[in-house]
Design a protein around this motif. Structure first.
Motif, PDB file in Angstrom:
ATOM      1  N   MET A 145      50.578  35.101  49.884  1.00  0.00           N
ATOM      2  CA  MET A 145      51.359  36.313  50.193  1.00  0.00           C
ATOM      3  C   MET A 145      50.859  37.514  49.403  1.00  0.00           C
ATOM      4  O   MET A 145      51.018  38.647  49.841  1.00  0.00           O
ATOM      5  CB  MET A 145      52.841  36.087  49.885  1.00  0.00           C
ATOM      6  CG  MET A 145      53.532  35.170  50.873  1.00  0.00           C
ATOM      7  SD  MET A 145      55.328  35.093  50.636  1.00  0.00           S
ATOM      8  CE  MET A 145      55.476  34.471  48.980  1.00  0.00           C
ATOM      9  N   HIS A 146      50.253  37.268  48.254  1.00  0.00           N
ATOM     10  CA  HIS A 146      49.788  38.353  47.393  1.00  0.00           C
ATOM     11  C   HIS A 146      48.261  38.427  47.339  1.00  0.00           C
ATOM     12  O   HIS A 146      47.699  39.010  46.419  1.00  0.00           O
ATOM     13  CB  HIS A 146      50.372  38.181  45.989  1.00  0.00           C
ATOM     14  CG  HIS A 146      51.869  38.296  45.978  1.00  0.00           C
ATOM     15  ND1 HIS A 146      52.511  39.507  45.981  1.00  0.00           N
ATOM     16  CD2 HIS A 146      52.833  37.345  46.011  1.00  0.00           C
ATOM     17  CE1 HIS A 146      53.825  39.299  46.002  1.00  0.00           C
ATOM     18  NE2 HIS A 146      54.035  37.997  46.023  1.00  0.00           N
ATOM     19  N   ASP A 147      47.627  37.830  48.359  1.00  0.00           N
ATOM     20  CA  ASP A 147      46.169  37.847  48.491  1.00  0.00           C
ATOM     21  C   ASP A 147      45.471  37.348  47.226  1.00  0.00           C
ATOM     22  O   ASP A 147      44.537  37.963  46.729  1.00  0.00           O
ATOM     23  CB  ASP A 147      45.676  39.245  48.867  1.00  0.00           C
ATOM     24  CG  ASP A 147      44.256  39.236  49.410  1.00  0.00           C
ATOM     25  OD1 ASP A 147      43.845  38.202  49.988  1.00  0.00           O
ATOM     26  OD2 ASP A 147      43.550  40.243  49.241  1.00  0.00           O
ATOM     27  N   ARG A 148      45.967  36.250  46.699  1.00  0.00           N
ATOM     28  CA  ARG A 148      45.398  35.635  45.506  1.00  0.00           C
ATOM     29  C   ARG A 148      45.114  34.170  45.786  1.00  0.00           C
ATOM     30  O   ARG A 148      45.789  33.528  46.564  1.00  0.00           O
ATOM     31  CB  ARG A 148      46.368  35.718  44.317  1.00  0.00           C
ATOM     32  CG  ARG A 148      46.732  37.116  43.909  1.00  0.00           C
ATOM     33  CD  ARG A 148      45.563  37.768  43.202  1.00  0.00           C
ATOM     34  NE  ARG A 148      45.906  39.055  42.645  1.00  0.00           N
ATOM     35  CZ  ARG A 148      45.574  40.208  43.204  1.00  0.00           C
ATOM     36  NH1 ARG A 148      44.916  40.236  44.334  1.00  0.00           N
ATOM     37  NH2 ARG A 148      45.899  41.343  42.627  1.00  0.00           N
ATOM     38  N   ARG A 149      44.094  33.656  45.124  1.00  0.00           N
ATOM     39  CA  ARG A 149      43.769  32.239  45.226  1.00  0.00           C
ATOM     40  C   ARG A 149      44.240  31.549  43.957  1.00  0.00           C
ATOM     41  O   ARG A 149      44.147  32.102  42.875  1.00  0.00           O
ATOM     42  CB  ARG A 149      42.282  32.033  45.408  1.00  0.00           C
ATOM     43  CG  ARG A 149      41.786  32.565  46.721  1.00  0.00           C
ATOM     44  CD  ARG A 149      40.378  32.063  46.963  1.00  0.00           C
ATOM     45  NE  ARG A 149      39.837  32.643  48.158  1.00  0.00           N
ATOM     46  CZ  ARG A 149      39.969  32.092  49.355  1.00  0.00           C
ATOM     47  NH1 ARG A 149      40.596  30.967  49.498  1.00  0.00           N
ATOM     48  NH2 ARG A 149      39.426  32.675  50.405  1.00  0.00           N
ATOM     49  N   LEU A 150      44.735  30.358  44.133  1.00  0.00           N
ATOM     50  CA  LEU A 150      45.286  29.586  43.029  1.00  0.00           C
ATOM     51  C   LEU A 150      44.237  28.638  42.466  1.00  0.00           C
ATOM     52  O   LEU A 150      43.655  27.843  43.203  1.00  0.00           O
ATOM     53  CB  LEU A 150      46.501  28.793  43.522  1.00  0.00           C
ATOM     54  CG  LEU A 150      47.271  28.001  42.506  1.00  0.00           C
ATOM     55  CD1 LEU A 150      47.937  28.932  41.496  1.00  0.00           C
ATOM     56  CD2 LEU A 150      48.339  27.164  43.203  1.00  0.00           C
ATOM     57  N   ALA A 151      43.981  28.749  41.201  1.00  0.00           N
ATOM     58  CA  ALA A 151      43.125  27.785  40.499  1.00  0.00           C
ATOM     59  C   ALA A 151      44.045  26.864  39.711  1.00  0.00           C
ATOM     60  O   ALA A 151      44.980  27.323  39.051  1.00  0.00           O
ATOM     61  CB  ALA A 151      42.171  28.501  39.562  1.00  0.00           C
ATOM     62  N   LEU A 152      43.818  25.598  39.831  1.00  0.00           N
ATOM     63  CA  LEU A 152      44.666  24.606  39.174  1.00  0.00           C
ATOM     64  C   LEU A 152      43.831  23.787  38.203  1.00  0.00           C
ATOM     65  O   LEU A 152      42.640  23.577  38.421  1.00  0.00           O
ATOM     66  CB  LEU A 152      45.276  23.666  40.219  1.00  0.00           C
ATOM     67  CG  LEU A 152      46.068  24.343  41.333  1.00  0.00           C
ATOM     68  CD1 LEU A 152      46.251  23.394  42.502  1.00  0.00           C
ATOM     69  CD2 LEU A 152      47.411  24.798  40.797  1.00  0.00           C
ATOM     70  N   GLY A 204      36.131  28.600  49.575  1.00  0.00           N
ATOM     71  CA  GLY A 204      35.935  30.025  49.786  1.00  0.00           C
ATOM     72  C   GLY A 204      36.249  30.903  48.591  1.00  0.00           C
ATOM     73  O   GLY A 204      36.293  32.103  48.699  1.00  0.00           O
ATOM     74  N   GLY A 205      36.524  30.293  47.445  1.00  0.00           N
ATOM     75  CA  GLY A 205      36.739  31.136  46.277  1.00  0.00           C
ATOM     76  C   GLY A 205      37.826  30.728  45.380  1.00  0.00           C
ATOM     77  O   GLY A 205      38.527  29.856  45.416  1.00  0.00           O
TER      78      GLY A 205
END
Length: 74
Positions: free
Chosen positions: A23-30, A73-74
């Motif tokens: 929703m906030h155009d961010r990718r989650l790194a875990l 993809g990132g």
């Protein structure tokens, strides 16, 4: 007590974080400690893959190995 990967709560929390990121155009790194294999499997089931490894240092000279997981993809 159930382990992380067997709990529906872990999956729901991870999915909610992933949704928030989208929703906030961010990718989650875990990341997950290597000893927490269930968490790593959960992340992989949710489309993440291992992008690296790290060593967390804590306490007096203690360290723990961890896997970093990311999205395609990132």
């Amino acid at each position: 007590m159930k382990r992380f990967g067997e709990q529906a709560t872990g999956g729901r929390l991870t999915k909610a974080a992933m949704s928030f990121g989208r929703m906030h155009d961010r990718r989650l790194a875990l990341d997950a400690m290597a000893k927490d294999a269930d968490a790593v499997r959960l992340y992989e089931r949710l489309g993440r893959f291992r992008i690296g490894e790290t060593l967390y240092h804590y306490g007096a000279g203690k360290a723990a190995h961890a896997f970093c997981c990311g999205a395609p993809g990132g």
